[in-house]
Design a protein around this motif. Structure first.
Motif, mmCIF file in Angstrom:
data_model
loop_
_atom_site.group_PDB
_atom_site.id
_atom_site.type_symbol
_atom_site.label_atom_id
_atom_site.label_comp_id
_atom_site.label_asym_id
_atom_site.label_seq_id
_atom_site.Cartn_x
_atom_site.Cartn_y
_atom_site.Cartn_z
ATOM 1 N N GLY A 78 0.785 -1.225 0.000
ATOM 2 C CA GLY A 78 0.000 0.000 0.000
ATOM 3 C C GLY A 78 0.821 1.281 0.000
ATOM 4 O O GLY A 78 0.346 2.326 0.437
ATOM 5 N N VAL A 79 2.045 1.221 -0.498
ATOM 6 C CA VAL A 79 2.913 2.402 -0.531
ATOM 7 C C VAL A 79 2.752 3.117 -1.868
ATOM 8 O O VAL A 79 2.843 2.491 -2.926
ATOM 9 C CB VAL A 79 4.393 1.999 -0.309
ATOM 10 C CG1 VAL A 79 5.324 3.176 -0.554
ATOM 11 C CG2 VAL A 79 4.582 1.439 1.089
ATOM 12 N N ASP A 80 2.507 4.414 -1.821
ATOM 13 C CA ASP A 80 2.451 5.258 -3.014
ATOM 14 C C ASP A 80 3.860 5.791 -3.252
ATOM 15 O O ASP A 80 4.295 6.737 -2.598
ATOM 16 C CB ASP A 80 1.455 6.399 -2.790
ATOM 17 C CG ASP A 80 1.351 7.356 -3.959
ATOM 18 O OD1 ASP A 80 2.207 7.323 -4.869
ATOM 19 O OD2 ASP A 80 0.406 8.169 -3.955
ATOM 20 N N LEU A 81 4.586 5.161 -4.157
ATOM 21 C CA LEU A 81 5.986 5.537 -4.379
ATOM 22 C C LEU A 81 6.143 6.954 -4.921
ATOM 23 O O LEU A 81 7.150 7.600 -4.661
ATOM 24 C CB LEU A 81 6.669 4.536 -5.305
ATOM 25 C CG LEU A 81 7.116 3.241 -4.645
ATOM 26 C CD1 LEU A 81 7.713 2.302 -5.690
ATOM 27 C CD2 LEU A 81 8.109 3.494 -3.536
ATOM 28 N N THR A 82 5.163 7.450 -5.654
ATOM 29 C CA THR A 82 5.226 8.835 -6.132
ATOM 30 C C THR A 82 5.294 9.780 -4.942
ATOM 31 O O THR A 82 6.161 10.669 -4.881
ATOM 32 C CB THR A 82 4.012 9.172 -7.017
ATOM 33 O OG1 THR A 82 4.028 8.312 -8.150
ATOM 34 C CG2 THR A 82 4.023 10.616 -7.458
ATOM 35 N N SER A 88 10.850 12.155 0.055
ATOM 36 C CA SER A 88 12.276 11.878 0.202
ATOM 37 C C SER A 88 13.125 12.997 -0.404
ATOM 38 O O SER A 88 14.132 13.415 0.187
ATOM 39 C CB SER A 88 12.621 10.538 -0.453
ATOM 40 O OG SER A 88 13.983 10.245 -0.304
ATOM 41 N N ILE A 89 12.719 13.483 -1.572
ATOM 42 C CA ILE A 89 13.455 14.580 -2.211
ATOM 43 C C ILE A 89 13.371 15.836 -1.342
ATOM 44 O O ILE A 89 14.376 16.535 -1.134
ATOM 45 C CB ILE A 89 12.917 14.842 -3.632
ATOM 46 C CG1 ILE A 89 13.274 13.665 -4.549
ATOM 47 C CG2 ILE A 89 13.458 16.156 -4.194
ATOM 48 C CD1 ILE A 89 12.568 13.677 -5.892
ATOM 49 N N GLU A 90 12.197 16.104 -0.806
ATOM 50 C CA GLU A 90 12.026 17.267 0.073
ATOM 51 C C GLU A 90 12.910 17.150 1.314
ATOM 52 O O GLU A 90 13.588 18.096 1.712
ATOM 53 C CB GLU A 90 10.551 17.381 0.470
ATOM 54 C CG GLU A 90 10.223 18.589 1.317
ATOM 55 C CD GLU A 90 8.740 18.646 1.637
ATOM 56 O OE1 GLU A 90 8.399 18.667 2.844
ATOM 57 O OE2 GLU A 90 7.920 18.650 0.684
ATOM 58 N N ASP A 96 20.255 18.416 3.227
ATOM 59 C CA ASP A 96 21.555 18.440 2.555
ATOM 60 C C ASP A 96 21.755 19.626 1.621
ATOM 61 O O ASP A 96 22.634 19.604 0.771
ATOM 62 C CB ASP A 96 21.735 17.153 1.739
ATOM 63 C CG ASP A 96 21.687 15.910 2.608
ATOM 64 O OD1 ASP A 96 22.077 15.991 3.785
ATOM 65 O OD2 ASP A 96 21.257 14.860 2.109
ATOM 66 N N SER A 97 20.969 20.701 1.799
ATOM 67 C CA SER A 97 21.037 21.802 0.842
ATOM 68 C C SER A 97 22.433 22.417 0.743
ATOM 69 O O SER A 97 22.805 22.913 -0.318
ATOM 70 C CB SER A 97 20.011 22.883 1.192
ATOM 71 O OG SER A 97 20.326 23.486 2.432
ATOM 72 N N GLN A 98 23.210 22.364 1.806
ATOM 73 C CA GLN A 98 24.565 22.923 1.784
ATOM 74 C C GLN A 98 25.644 21.858 1.988
ATOM 75 O O GLN A 98 26.810 22.101 1.696
ATOM 76 C CB GLN A 98 24.714 24.010 2.857
ATOM 77 C CG GLN A 98 23.821 25.212 2.633
ATOM 78 C CD GLN A 98 24.130 25.906 1.317
ATOM 79 O OE1 GLN A 98 25.271 26.239 1.025
ATOM 80 N NE2 GLN A 98 23.101 26.091 0.503
ATOM 81 N N ARG A 99 25.253 20.718 2.491
ATOM 82 C CA ARG A 99 26.211 19.676 2.864
ATOM 83 C C ARG A 99 27.104 19.253 1.703
ATOM 84 O O ARG A 99 28.331 19.214 1.827
ATOM 85 C CB ARG A 99 25.437 18.477 3.406
ATOM 86 C CG ARG A 99 26.295 17.311 3.779
ATOM 87 C CD ARG A 99 25.444 16.242 4.458
ATOM 88 N NE ARG A 99 26.132 14.973 4.390
ATOM 89 C CZ ARG A 99 25.575 13.850 3.983
ATOM 90 N NH1 ARG A 99 24.319 13.829 3.606
ATOM 91 N NH2 ARG A 99 26.267 12.745 3.955
#
Length: 115
Positions: A78-82, A88-90, A96-99
């Motif tokens: 029942g996982v909606d991968l979209t 996950s991207i968010e 990690d925006s600066q890492r």
């Protein structure tokens, strides 16, 4: 094909041709096996190993096999991968925006990135 469409396509295939989904445990074992097959190809393409007689560099095929099993597992649990990929991207963007930008180990031209 979107991820959501891929999940639907796999589900339709399973219902039409596959009889039913394998158990989650069986699919986890199959996923592990498929990742090992991808590792073997990567070791031969980018590592020191060479292909055995008759072996072909089927990198894309092995990746697709992994995606297939992952889509099966998502469907049956029942996982909606979209939605999960979006989250996950968010999460990675916030965390990690600066890492990576500030990592001197990544500033060399050793990248194998391809769009």
């Amino acid at each position: 094909m979107t991820i959501r469409e891929a999940q639907t396509t796999v589900d339709q295939w399973i219902k039409q041709y596959g009889v039913r989904y394998f158990s989650e445990l069986t699919n986890m074992a199959i996923l592990t096996e498929e990742v090992g097959e991808l590792a073997r190809v990567v070791a031969r393409l980018y590592g020191e190993q060479s292909f055995k007689t008759g072996e072909q560099p089927n990198l894309g095929e092995e990746m697709a096999d992994i995606l297939w099993v992952l889509l099966c597992m998502a469907n049956q649990t029942g996982v909606d991968l979209t939605e999960e990929l979006r989250k996950s991207i968010e999460k990675k963007t916030c965390r990690d925006s600066q890492r990576h930008i500030n990592n001197p180990k990544l500033s060399t031209n050793k990248s194998h990135d391809k769009p």
